[in-house]
Scaffold this motif. Structure first.
Motif, PDB file in Angstrom:
ATOM      1  N   VAL A 184       0.837  -1.198   0.000  1.00  0.00           N
ATOM      2  CA  VAL A 184       0.000   0.000   0.000  1.00  0.00           C
ATOM      3  C   VAL A 184       0.875   1.253   0.000  1.00  0.00           C
ATOM      4  N   LEU A 185       1.937   1.230   0.804  1.00  0.00           N
ATOM      5  CA  LEU A 185       2.846   2.374   0.862  1.00  0.00           C
ATOM      6  C   LEU A 185       3.563   2.573  -0.470  1.00  0.00           C
ATOM      7  N   VAL A 186       4.069   1.488  -1.042  1.00  0.00           N
ATOM      8  CA  VAL A 186       4.844   1.593  -2.279  1.00  0.00           C
ATOM      9  C   VAL A 186       3.976   2.097  -3.422  1.00  0.00           C
ATOM     10  N   THR A 187       2.798   1.513  -3.597  1.00  0.00           N
ATOM     11  CA  THR A 187       1.934   1.943  -4.696  1.00  0.00           C
ATOM     12  C   THR A 187       1.391   3.348  -4.462  1.00  0.00           C
ATOM     13  N   GLY A 188       1.086   3.674  -3.199  1.00  0.00           N
ATOM     14  CA  GLY A 188       0.572   5.008  -2.910  1.00  0.00           C
ATOM     15  C   GLY A 188       1.597   6.092  -3.168  1.00  0.00           C
ATOM     16  N   LEU A 189       2.799   5.894  -2.643  1.00  0.00           N
ATOM     17  CA  LEU A 189       3.850   6.883  -2.875  1.00  0.00           C
ATOM     18  C   LEU A 189       4.222   6.921  -4.358  1.00  0.00           C
ATOM     19  N   GLY A 190       4.171   5.758  -5.030  1.00  0.00           N
ATOM     20  CA  GLY A 190       4.484   5.721  -6.452  1.00  0.00           C
ATOM     21  C   GLY A 190       3.483   6.486  -7.290  1.00  0.00           C
ATOM     22  N   GLN A 191       2.198   6.385  -6.963  1.00  0.00           N
ATOM     23  CA  GLN A 191       1.198   7.093  -7.759  1.00  0.00           C
ATOM     24  C   GLN A 191       1.277   8.601  -7.561  1.00  0.00           C
ATOM     25  N   ILE A 192       1.689   9.051  -6.353  1.00  0.00           N
ATOM     26  CA  ILE A 192       1.771  10.483  -6.073  1.00  0.00           C
ATOM     27  C   ILE A 192       3.069  11.080  -6.608  1.00  0.00           C
ATOM     28  N   TRP A 193       4.181  10.417  -6.365  1.00  0.00           N
ATOM     29  CA  TRP A 193       5.480  10.990  -6.709  1.00  0.00           C
ATOM     30  C   TRP A 193       5.937  10.668  -8.128  1.00  0.00           C
ATOM     31  N   TRP A 194       5.564   9.494  -8.645  1.00  0.00           N
ATOM     32  CA  TRP A 194       6.087   9.079  -9.950  1.00  0.00           C
ATOM     33  C   TRP A 194       4.999   8.793 -10.978  1.00  0.00           C
ATOM     34  N   GLY A 195       3.736   9.053 -10.609  1.00  0.00           N
ATOM     35  CA  GLY A 195       2.653   8.908 -11.570  1.00  0.00           C
ATOM     36  C   GLY A 195       2.317   7.485 -11.960  1.00  0.00           C
ATOM     37  N   TRP A 196       2.626   6.520 -11.105  1.00  0.00           N
ATOM     38  CA  TRP A 196       2.291   5.134 -11.417  1.00  0.00           C
ATOM     39  C   TRP A 196       0.787   4.994 -11.653  1.00  0.00           C
ATOM     40  N   GLN A 197       0.417   4.077 -12.537  1.00  0.00           N
ATOM     41  CA  GLN A 197      -0.998   3.858 -12.787  1.00  0.00           C
ATOM     42  C   GLN A 197      -1.262   2.410 -13.183  1.00  0.00           C
ATOM     43  N   GLY A 198      -2.453   1.939 -12.846  1.00  0.00           N
ATOM     44  CA  GLY A 198      -2.890   0.618 -13.246  1.00  0.00           C
ATOM     45  C   GLY A 198      -3.734   0.715 -14.515  1.00  0.00           C
ATOM     46  N   SER A 237      -4.140   7.140  -2.551  1.00  0.00           N
ATOM     47  CA  SER A 237      -5.125   6.081  -2.329  1.00  0.00           C
ATOM     48  C   SER A 237      -4.519   4.689  -2.444  1.00  0.00           C
ATOM     49  N   GLY A 238      -3.396   4.553  -3.165  1.00  0.00           N
ATOM     50  CA  GLY A 238      -2.706   3.275  -3.244  1.00  0.00           C
ATOM     51  C   GLY A 238      -3.584   2.167  -3.790  1.00  0.00           C
ATOM     52  N   LEU A 239      -3.644   1.047  -3.071  1.00  0.00           N
ATOM     53  CA  LEU A 239      -4.418  -0.112  -3.496  1.00  0.00           C
ATOM     54  C   LEU A 239      -5.878  -0.029  -3.071  1.00  0.00           C
ATOM     55  N   PHE A 240      -6.295   1.102  -2.535  1.00  0.00           N
ATOM     56  CA  PHE A 240      -7.679   1.295  -2.116  1.00  0.00           C
ATOM     57  C   PHE A 240      -8.412   2.169  -3.136  1.00  0.00           C
ATOM     58  N   ASP A 241      -9.732   2.143  -3.084  1.00  0.00           N
ATOM     59  CA  ASP A 241     -10.529   2.857  -4.075  1.00  0.00           C
ATOM     60  C   ASP A 241     -10.549   4.364  -3.852  1.00  0.00           C
ATOM     61  N   TYR A 242     -10.276   4.794  -2.621  1.00  0.00           N
ATOM     62  CA  TYR A 242     -10.454   6.204  -2.304  1.00  0.00           C
ATOM     63  C   TYR A 242      -9.488   6.584  -1.196  1.00  0.00           C
ATOM     64  N   ALA A 243      -9.051   7.841  -1.202  1.00  0.00           N
ATOM     65  CA  ALA A 243      -8.022   8.286  -0.266  1.00  0.00           C
ATOM     66  C   ALA A 243      -8.461   8.142   1.190  1.00  0.00           C
ATOM     67  N   ASN A 244      -9.731   8.414   1.497  1.00  0.00           N
ATOM     68  CA  ASN A 244     -10.179   8.309   2.887  1.00  0.00           C
ATOM     69  C   ASN A 244     -10.094   6.870   3.397  1.00  0.00           C
ATOM     70  N   ILE A 245     -10.352   5.895   2.514  1.00  0.00           N
ATOM     71  CA  ILE A 245     -10.253   4.496   2.922  1.00  0.00           C
ATOM     72  C   ILE A 245      -8.796   4.111   3.126  1.00  0.00           C
ATOM     73  N   ALA A 246      -7.926   4.563   2.208  1.00  0.00           N
ATOM     74  CA  ALA A 246      -6.486   4.322   2.401  1.00  0.00           C
ATOM     75  C   ALA A 246      -6.011   4.963   3.699  1.00  0.00           C
ATOM     76  N   GLY A 247      -6.492   6.185   3.974  1.00  0.00           N
ATOM     77  CA  GLY A 247      -6.123   6.852   5.219  1.00  0.00           C
ATOM     78  C   GLY A 247      -6.584   6.081   6.438  1.00  0.00           C
ATOM     79  N   ALA A 248      -7.782   5.497   6.370  1.00  0.00           N
ATOM     80  CA  ALA A 248      -8.290   4.705   7.494  1.00  0.00           C
ATOM     81  C   ALA A 248      -7.425   3.474   7.729  1.00  0.00           C
ATOM     82  N   TRP A 249      -7.023   2.791   6.625  1.00  0.00           N
ATOM     83  CA  TRP A 249      -6.165   1.613   6.805  1.00  0.00           C
ATOM     84  C   TRP A 249      -4.817   2.013   7.402  1.00  0.00           C
ATOM     85  N   LEU A 250      -4.213   3.056   6.864  1.00  0.00           N
ATOM     86  CA  LEU A 250      -2.908   3.487   7.369  1.00  0.00           C
ATOM     87  C   LEU A 250      -3.014   3.948   8.823  1.00  0.00           C
TER      88      LEU A 250
END
Length: 423
Positions: A120-134, A158-171
């Motif tokens: 979750v951390l790797v994909t989340g930071l990757g999508q924000i900093w390096w524009g990773w996308q699925g 948001s990483g592997l979650f559908d929405y940032a608030n859900i990712a925030g809740a998991w983290l």
């Protein structure tokens, strides 16, 4: 993974449980495929059945009332489908207990949650900093990760979650365990360095979710995990660090104090906390206050057995012309969907677990982190409904099972070290 298992856990179930916990943040399907057989194994050959445990009685009574309410629910078939968010997890509360039955089992479970959150951390930071996308796929499309470049919504991790608030809740749920892993005594230098790296990534990801609830959890967990012995120096330090933020966001602060504070605090933080970026264009029907007000009206109209699960998503548009899927408050959602009696039973059950376990004493560092994680989930559900994500729901009931087992004697306290190590 199978060594040093809790005394009440079968070896095969313990192995499946640990693997399921590690995979759960990445995939609800993969995690469930392992946790379900672990749950079956954990339900067999128990010293006592669930009916004889007073802590399961509120869940049994709530289940009966929920099923009864479905017979005349306004939401029809949706009400029966909504039971899937509750009844299997009542069973999970009992069936997962052997795996978190002692302090060492809870510590190891907590650390596997930290390890499992790395993707979750790797994909989340990757999508924000390096524009990773699925999308990224496994097993010929059976599992698909829709990783949005720049986050979902845009600019929010948001990483592997559908929405940032859900990712925030998991983290936020995992943050107390990452903090406990960082401060546990006796770690070797290389493991301490790894714990620092994971905790730093966790904090960065939490901040980048732009979730106010997650930001609050970041602060709330620290004094609980570090323990009362640290409060004489920690609380003044936290207040000193938060003082500029309070000046920047509280209404009524004179401009002579607020403007310098806002120059010191990053604008992304104080503007989000004051909601100044979106308040002007938000209609009243889109706010939490409107949702809560309509929910209270609906509860007053059918207080005993409720309207049925998912009824809020049907009724709210009829009352306001705006669509929202839930009431953004778990007690209100429970009372609206299943009646006041169910809401009081379940909310009282969780609060009683929290209060009783605290009064009995949190004997280890990771038990304090465990308790903090449950408290954070309770607070999060005051303004949002992250439990609708099955990964959070499963993790939450595992945590509640651990709180229940804290109330039983544990004659062999665990060392606060990493999995498979004594530090």
């Amino acid at each position: 993974m199978a060594t040093e298992r809790p005394r009440q856990a079968a070896p095969s179930g313990w192995l499946l449980f640990q693997l399921g916990v590690v995979l759960l943040p990445s995939s609800a399907l993969l995690g469930s495929l392992l946790l379900f057989p672990a749950l079956l194994i954990g339900s067999l050959r128990r010293e006592r059945n669930g009916w004889s445990d007073p802590w399961t009685l509120p869940l049994i009574l709530a289940a009966v009332l929920m099923v009864s309410g479905c017979l005349r629910a306004y939401s029809g078939p949706l009400a029966w489908a909504g039971l899937a968010n509750w009844l299997p997890f009542f069973w999970g509360f009992w069936g997962f207990q052997p795996y978190v039955s002692d302090a060492d089992g809870r510590r190891r479970t907590a650390l596997w949650l930290v390890v499992g959150t790395v993707p979750v951390l790797v994909t989340g930071l990757g999508q924000i900093w390096w524009g990773w996308q699925g999308p990224w796929q496994l097993f010929n499309g059976l599992i698909i990760w829709f990783v949005t470049p720049g986050g979902e919504p845009s600019g929010r991790l948001s990483g592997l979650f559908d929405y940032a608030n859900i990712a925030g809740a998991w983290l936020a749920l995992v943050w107390p365990f990452a903090l406990a892993a960082l401060v546990q005594p006796g770690l070797k230098p290389e493991r301490r360095a790894l714990a620092i790296l994971l905790a730093t990534a966790q904090v960065a990801a939490l901040l980048l979710t732009d979730s106010r609830n997650a930001w609050g959890a970041l602060v709330l967990a620290v004094p609980i995990v570090l323990g009362a012995q640290s409060w004489f120096w920690l609380l003044p330090l936290l207040l000193l660090a938060l003082f500029p933020l309070l000046l920047a966001v509280l209404p009524g602060v004179p401009s002579a104090f607020q403007q310098p504070a806002r120059a010191l605090v990053p604008e992304a933080i104080w503007s989000r906390l004051t909601d100044s970026r979106h308040a002007a264009e938000r209609a009243l029907a889109s706010t939490r206050l409107s949702q809560w007000g309509v929910a209270l009206q609906l509860i007053g109209e059918r207080p005993w057995l409720g309207w049925g699960a998912a009824a809020f998503s049907v009724l709210y548009p009829l009352r306001t012309g705006k669509w929202h899927g839930h009431a953004h408050n778990l007690p209100l959602e429970l009372a609206l969907s299943h009646g006041l009696s169910v809401a009081m039973l379940l909310i009282g059950f969780v609060l009683a677990l929290l209060i009783t376990s605290l009064r009995r004493g949190l004997r280890t560092l990771f038990d304090r982190a465990w308790w903090a994680s449950v408290l954070i989930l309770v607070v999060l559900h005051g303004t949002d409904m992250p439990f609708f994500d099955s990964r959070l729901n499963i993790a939450g009931w595992i945590l509640l099972a651990g709180l229940r087992m804290m109330l039983r004697p544990d004659p062999v306290p665990a060392a606060d070290g990493p999995p498979g190590s004594t530090g």
